[in-house]
Scaffold this active site. Structure first.
Site, PDB file in Angstrom:
ATOM      1  CG  ASP A  11      -1.779   1.140   1.420  1.00 45.41           C
ATOM      2  OD1 ASP A  11      -1.591   2.153   0.722  1.00 45.41           O
ATOM      3  OD2 ASP A  11      -2.692   1.043   2.262  1.00 45.41           O
ATOM      4  CG  ASN A  25      -9.373  13.573 -10.872  1.00 47.40           C
ATOM      5  OD1 ASN A  25      -9.381  14.797 -10.747  1.00 47.40           O
ATOM      6  ND2 ASN A  25      -9.884  12.771  -9.946  1.00 47.40           N
ATOM      7  N   GLY A  33      -9.730   4.824  -5.886  1.00 41.06           N
ATOM      8  CA  GLY A  33      -8.454   4.133  -6.075  1.00 41.06           C
ATOM      9  C   GLY A  33      -7.346   4.655  -5.169  1.00 41.06           C
ATOM     10  CB  VAL A  34      -3.693   4.848  -5.725  1.00 44.18           C
ATOM     11  CG1 VAL A  34      -3.500   5.728  -6.915  1.00 44.18           C
ATOM     12  CG2 VAL A  34      -2.499   4.905  -4.793  1.00 44.18           C
ATOM     13  CG  ASP A  35      -6.807  10.958  -6.237  1.00 44.39           C
ATOM     14  OD1 ASP A  35      -6.197  11.567  -5.349  1.00 44.39           O
ATOM     15  OD2 ASP A  35      -7.459  11.517  -7.137  1.00 44.39           O
ATOM     16  CB  SER A 118      -2.962   5.171 -16.685  1.00 46.11           C
ATOM     17  OG  SER A 118      -3.031   6.569 -16.781  1.00 46.11           O
ATOM     18  CB  THR A 119      -2.714  -0.112 -14.831  1.00 48.93           C
ATOM     19  OG1 THR A 119      -2.358  -0.152 -13.453  1.00 48.93           O
ATOM     20  CG2 THR A 119      -1.516   0.267 -15.669  1.00 48.93           C
ATOM     21  CE1 TYR A 122      -9.272   8.447 -15.080  1.00 49.69           C
ATOM     22  CE2 TYR A 122      -7.024   9.242 -15.195  1.00 49.69           C
ATOM     23  CZ  TYR A 122      -8.346   9.457 -14.890  1.00 49.69           C
ATOM     24  OH  TYR A 122      -8.750  10.689 -14.405  1.00 49.69           O
TER      25      TYR A 122
END
Ligand code: AR6
Length: 174
Positions: A11, A25, A33-35, A118-119, A122
């Site tokens: 993590d 974004n 997600g990670v954001d 992006s994976t 996105y």
């Protein structure tokens, strides 16, 4: 000697590094997600600082403090949304990694941890993204000895094995 490019499973919000990267974004105002995980772990001060940045273009990067994270800085980069491959996605993804590393150099960061940009939401194809990420890192590190270590922090086994395979191919080529 310790390798300068490493792959770990974990993590990213728990990692100790001078900077961690956020797959953001263009609004830089948070998301899933990670954001989402980074904003939750850093606390509301991160969003407050992000509001002062007025967004960020795809492929570029902006830096903030890390607040409650173990990392000193967060480097935010909006990756490209995969649209089939003919919309400049590969160049934009490379630009994300390069822009983050340039900011890391400017801010004196010796260690930088990346998520797989992006994976997730996105939908950038994982094998391609892994190759682009690692090639861009290797190119940058070759000219920038001030960055001591860069890690890919993979959140699941599928991502980790894609990056391990891509790193092996890259090392065989070098
Ligand atoms: N640590 C490391 N990696 C993680 C973590 C974590 N805590 N959580 C998820 N990942 P994504 P994107 C992985 O969707 O595709 C957001 O809403 C995840 O498994 O987070 O660039 C933003 O606001 C995947 O491998 O990012 C944007 O709107 C990788 O991180 C959009 O999603 C990236 O998945 C960005 O989409």
């Amino acid at each position: 000697m310790e390798k300068r490019i490493q792959i770990i499973c974990g993590d990213i919000t728990r990692q100790t590094a001078d900077a961690i990267v956020n797959a953001a974004n263009c609004s830089l105002l948070g998301g899933g997600g990670v954001d989402g995980a980074i904003h939750r772990a850093a606390g509301p001060e991160l969003l407050a600082e992000c509001r002062t940045l007025h967004g960020c273009e795809t492929g570029k990067a902006k830096i903030t403090k890390g607040y409650r994270l173990p990392a000193k800085y967060v480097i935010h980069t909006p990756g490209p949304i995969w649209r089939g491959g003919n919309a400049g996605e590969e160049a934009l993804l490379a630009s994300c990694y390069r822009s983050c590393l340039e900011l890391a150099s400017q801010y004196g960061c010796e260690t930088v941890d990346f998520p797989s940009i992006s994976t997730g939401v996105y939908r950038f194809p994982l094998d391609r993204a892994a190759r682009i990420a690692l090639e861009t890192m290797a190119d940058y590190l070759a000219g920038h000895p001030e960055i001591r270590r860069v890690r890919m922090v993979c959140f699941d086994a599928r991502t980790e094995s894609a990056y391990r395979a891509a790193l092996e191919r890259l090392e065989n080529r070098l």
